[in-house]
Design a protein around this motif. Structure first.
Motif, PDB file in Angstrom:
ATOM      1  N   LEU A   1       0.830  -1.208   0.000  1.00 18.91           N
ATOM      2  CA  LEU A   1       0.000   0.000   0.000  1.00 18.91           C
ATOM      3  C   LEU A   1       0.864   1.257   0.000  1.00 18.91           C
ATOM      4  O   LEU A   1       0.605   2.204  -0.769  1.00 18.91           O
ATOM      5  CB  LEU A   1      -0.913  -0.018   1.222  1.00 18.91           C
ATOM      6  CG  LEU A   1      -1.779   1.237   1.443  1.00 18.91           C
ATOM      7  CD1 LEU A   1      -2.727   1.443   0.273  1.00 18.91           C
ATOM      8  CD2 LEU A   1      -2.539   1.138   2.755  1.00 18.91           C
TER       9      LEU A   1
ATOM     10  N   TYR B   1       2.496   1.716  -3.364  1.00 15.83           N
ATOM     11  CA  TYR B   1       1.509   2.100  -4.383  1.00 15.83           C
ATOM     12  C   TYR B   1       1.148   3.574  -4.257  1.00 15.83           C
ATOM     13  O   TYR B   1       0.960   4.271  -5.258  1.00 15.83           O
ATOM     14  CB  TYR B   1       0.260   1.232  -4.246  1.00 15.83           C
ATOM     15  CG  TYR B   1      -0.778   1.513  -5.314  1.00 15.83           C
ATOM     16  CD1 TYR B   1      -0.634   1.001  -6.603  1.00 15.83           C
ATOM     17  CD2 TYR B   1      -1.882   2.312  -5.036  1.00 15.83           C
ATOM     18  CE1 TYR B   1      -1.567   1.272  -7.588  1.00 15.83           C
ATOM     19  CE2 TYR B   1      -2.824   2.593  -6.021  1.00 15.83           C
ATOM     20  CZ  TYR B   1      -2.664   2.064  -7.293  1.00 15.83           C
ATOM     21  OH  TYR B   1      -3.592   2.342  -8.269  1.00 15.83           O
ATOM     22  N   LEU B   2       1.053   4.072  -3.018  1.00 16.20           N
ATOM     23  CA  LEU B   2       0.708   5.470  -2.799  1.00 16.20           C
ATOM     24  C   LEU B   2       1.834   6.408  -3.228  1.00 16.20           C
ATOM     25  O   LEU B   2       1.580   7.501  -3.752  1.00 16.20           O
ATOM     26  CB  LEU B   2       0.373   5.701  -1.320  1.00 16.20           C
ATOM     27  CG  LEU B   2      -0.921   5.050  -0.808  1.00 16.20           C
ATOM     28  CD1 LEU B   2      -1.040   5.241   0.696  1.00 16.20           C
ATOM     29  CD2 LEU B   2      -2.135   5.613  -1.523  1.00 16.20           C
TER      30      LEU B   2
END
Length: 341
Positions: A87, A90-91
């Motif tokens: 996560l 990905y951010l």
């Protein structure tokens, strides 16, 4: 041990700090240049690759007691760390995780052991699963037989690759064979080598090997496609340095509950440090911090400490969040009579 020994937990923490530093050191050129960069590059690489070896020596010294609950907790926590890492990446780097890359990352996050997403974790779980039989094997050997066996595997998987570059197991020591070998060295120290060594001579020998490693890294042997230096996990110099450092810590008297608490979340650092280092360096690039020489190396060391402590903090939070789920899973396994390993 009913209560963990703080001196060895401190060595675990130091080992983990060195592991994070070796990853962050790839960005040293953003902080130092010229002769300063060469010096600090040799300085870091000359010592920091002994981190994993020190960690495994401690495991071998005390032995590994592995059971169902520990396996369940480790796997659940590593899966949660893995998805958190995905996560975050990905951010911050959405353009790098798309399509097939995203699918592969999700699959690896679901199966961190068999996908070898974290090589240390995959190999460590294998070592844990095998440790009961490894211990039975060495317990059945006489001291001389154990010495011969240990010497044989050290020559095959450390001395020969150190001297001749070529490896029977081509992983630079980042694999299960190296782990078992270091675990066995730890077992031997506990069974037959639990003695004091001259502190001054040990420090001198450690310093000389550190210097040799650092010079070797900056002036490697280059012949055709061969690029050979001593700063690898399976290098004999690294193994000797780790053993010396272990003996030096073994003589320390230390009892500190806060050290033990920090060390309890060390696997969070294994799982998250690489990604957090990448994210921090991305922020540094955007901030445009200038090259600073010696001061730049100090900044890099502080950033490594920040990443280390951030990983520990995340580990603490994740442990609290996951605790109710882990209790339910462990109860379910118990009710279904899943036996301990």
């Amino acid at each position: 041990m009913k209560e963990r020994d703080s001196k060895f937990e401190l060595l675990r923490i130091l080992s983990m700090y060195m592991i994070v530093f070796i990853h962050a050191n790839m960005y040293l050129g953003r902080f130092c240049e010229g002769a300063t960069r060469v010096f600090f590059n040799g300085f870091v690489n000359g010592i920091c690759n002994i981190g994993v070896t020190c960690f495994l020596l401690i495991s071998g010294y005390f032995g590994i007691t592995f059971n169902r609950n520990k396996l369940i907790k480790m796997e659940c926590m590593m899966i949660s760390y893995s998805f958190l890492e995905l996560l975050l990446l990905y951010l911050v780097f959405p353009e790098q995780i798309q399509g097939g890359e995203l699918l592969e990352a999700v699959v690896k996050a679901c199966f961190p052991i068999i996908s070898r997403k974290y090589w240390f974790y995959s190999c460590y779980v294998c070592l844990c699963l095998l440790s009961k039989w490894i211990d039975k094997f060495v317990d059945g050997l006489e001291q001389k037989e154990f010495q011969k066996f240990l010497l044989t595997i050290i020559v095959l998987f450390s001395v020969l690759p150190t001297v001749f570059y070529f490896e029977i197991v081509p992983d630079n020591g980042k694999g299960l064979v190296q782990m078992i070998m270091i675990y066995l060295i730890g077992r031997y120290i506990k069974m037959y080598g639990d003695v004091q060594i001259p502190k001054g001579k040990a420090i001198l020998a450690f310093s000389i090997l550190w210097l040799i490693n650092g010079i070797s890294h900056e002036i490697p042997i280059q012949i055709g496609g061969i690029y050979h230096h001593l700063c690898k996990d399976n290098s004999t110099t690294n193994i000797i340095m780790a053993v010396l450092l272990f003996y030096l810590f073994k003589e320390i008297r230390l009892k500190a509950s806060w050290i033990n608490k920090l060390s309890a979340y060390i696997f969070a650092v294994f799982a998250l440090n690489n990604s957090l280092v990448n994210i921090v360096m991305h922020i540094i690039d955007k901030a445009g911090i200038p090259v600073m020489g010696f001061g730049g190396f100090g900044l890099l060391a502080m950033l490594v400490l920040f990443v280390f402590m951030a990983c520990i903090a995340i580990g603490m939070v994740m442990n609290m969040v996951m605790r109710p789920f882990l209790v339910r899973v462990q109860r379910m396994c118990y009710n279904n009579k899943i036996e301990d390993l």
